[in-house]
Design an enzyme around this catalytic site. Structure first.
Site, mmCIF file in Angstrom:
data_model
loop_
_atom_site.group_PDB
_atom_site.id
_atom_site.type_symbol
_atom_site.label_atom_id
_atom_site.label_comp_id
_atom_site.label_asym_id
_atom_site.label_seq_id
_atom_site.Cartn_x
_atom_site.Cartn_y
_atom_site.Cartn_z
ATOM 1 N N ASN A 84 6.522 4.016 -1.396
ATOM 2 C CA ASN A 84 6.312 4.172 0.053
ATOM 3 C C ASN A 84 7.546 3.722 0.820
ATOM 4 O O ASN A 84 8.269 2.812 0.403
ATOM 5 C CB ASN A 84 5.037 3.478 0.540
ATOM 6 N N ILE A 85 7.772 4.397 1.940
ATOM 7 C CA ILE A 85 8.976 4.168 2.754
ATOM 8 C C ILE A 85 8.530 4.080 4.209
ATOM 9 O O ILE A 85 8.039 5.063 4.770
ATOM 10 C CB ILE A 85 9.966 5.349 2.577
ATOM 11 N N GLU A 86 8.665 2.887 4.784
ATOM 12 C CA GLU A 86 8.172 2.670 6.158
ATOM 13 C C GLU A 86 9.299 2.839 7.179
ATOM 14 O O GLU A 86 10.449 3.113 6.834
ATOM 15 C CB GLU A 86 7.512 1.289 6.236
ATOM 16 N N CYS A 103 3.932 7.774 2.208
ATOM 17 C CA CYS A 103 3.269 7.103 1.091
ATOM 18 C C CYS A 103 4.020 7.347 -0.213
ATOM 19 O O CYS A 103 4.730 8.355 -0.371
ATOM 20 C CB CYS A 103 1.853 7.634 0.933
ATOM 21 N N GLU A 140 2.796 8.323 -3.038
ATOM 22 C CA GLU A 140 2.332 9.557 -3.683
ATOM 23 C C GLU A 140 3.067 10.773 -3.127
ATOM 24 O O GLU A 140 3.533 11.647 -3.863
ATOM 25 C CB GLU A 140 0.823 9.754 -3.426
ATOM 26 N N CYS A 199 -4.481 7.773 0.183
ATOM 27 C CA CYS A 199 -4.989 8.003 1.543
ATOM 28 C C CYS A 199 -5.400 9.475 1.695
ATOM 29 O O CYS A 199 -5.084 10.323 0.856
ATOM 30 C CB CYS A 199 -3.936 7.622 2.578
ATOM 31 N N CYS A 226 -2.543 12.100 1.619
ATOM 32 C CA CYS A 226 -2.034 12.358 0.265
ATOM 33 C C CYS A 226 -3.017 13.215 -0.534
ATOM 34 O O CYS A 226 -2.612 14.104 -1.283
ATOM 35 C CB CYS A 226 -1.751 11.052 -0.462
HETATM 36 N N1 THU Z 1 0.314 3.620 1.264
HETATM 37 C C1 THU Z 1 0.735 4.407 0.227
HETATM 38 O O1 THU Z 1 1.935 4.497 -0.055
HETATM 39 N N2 THU Z 1 -0.210 5.074 -0.473
HETATM 40 C C2 THU Z 1 -1.548 4.993 -0.257
HETATM 41 O O2 THU Z 1 -2.303 5.694 -0.901
HETATM 42 C C3 THU Z 1 -2.069 4.057 0.734
HETATM 43 C C4 THU Z 1 -1.071 3.484 1.660
HETATM 44 C C5 THU Z 1 1.322 2.860 2.009
HETATM 45 C C6 THU Z 1 1.556 3.297 3.416
HETATM 46 C C7 THU Z 1 2.142 2.036 4.018
HETATM 47 O O3 THU Z 1 3.516 1.978 3.720
HETATM 48 C C8 THU Z 1 1.456 0.916 3.243
HETATM 49 O O4 THU Z 1 0.960 1.507 2.062
HETATM 50 C C9 THU Z 1 0.324 0.252 3.995
HETATM 51 O O5 THU Z 1 -0.582 1.176 4.460
#
Ligand code: THU
Length: 140
Positions: free
Chosen positions: A45-47, A56, A58, A93, A96
């Site tokens: 994941n990359i915010e 996300c 995935e 999520c 995804c």
């Molecule tokens: N996140 C994912 O990468 N995959 C998921 O299936 C659930 C959430 C990430 C998004 C965000 O960077 C962090 O988790 C918190 O929500």
């Protein structure tokens, strides 16, 4: 899928967490996507400071694979949890799941959730996205 492949995917998903960019949530998600021809694409994941552009783990794996010409997928392993360590399963999520619906057969695509090597649960996409809307619905 063999147990060896399943373990390899889980290990890769765990390893990918080290690349997560999560200064806001501090929640790291790693993914490992297996193509039907046996290649594995990792994702994390990359915010973003603006929050909504976050991607996300995935989808990072899917978009890496698709952007390199892959179109057929067999399974994805997902491992997520706080920086201090994984405590529970990390289900994908809704966004995804919808991306998976675009590229995968819901009856056979496997979603492998893991807390560690010995705690692993596997679902089909159909189990996690019943009555999903996909490309075939546009043909009806
Ligand atoms: N996140 C994912 O990468 N995959 C998921 O299936 C659930 C959430 C990430 C998004 C965000 O960077 C962090 O988790 C918190 O929500």
């Amino acid at each position: 899928m063999t147990e060896e492949t399943r373990h390899e995917l889980v290990k890769k998903a765990m390893d990918m967490r080290k690349f997560s960019y999560t200064p806001y949530s501090h929640y790291r998600v790693g993914a490992a996507l297996l193509t039907k021809n046996g290649k594995i694409y990792g994702g994390c994941n990359i915010e973003n400071a603006a929050y909504t552009p976050a991607n996300c783990g995935e989808r990072t794996a899917f978009f890496k694979a698709i952007s390199e010409g892959e179109k057929e997928f067999e399974a994805i392993a997902i491992v997520g949890g706080p920086e201090s360590g994984v405590v529970d399963y990390c289900p994908p999520c809704g966004v995804c799941r919808q991306v998976m619906m675009e590229f995968c057969d819901p009856e056979t695509f496997e979603i492998i959730l893991a807390k560690n090597r010995d705690h692993v649960k596997t679902f089909t996409l159909k189990e996690l996205l019943p009555l999903g809307f996909g490309p075939a619905d546009l043909e009806k």
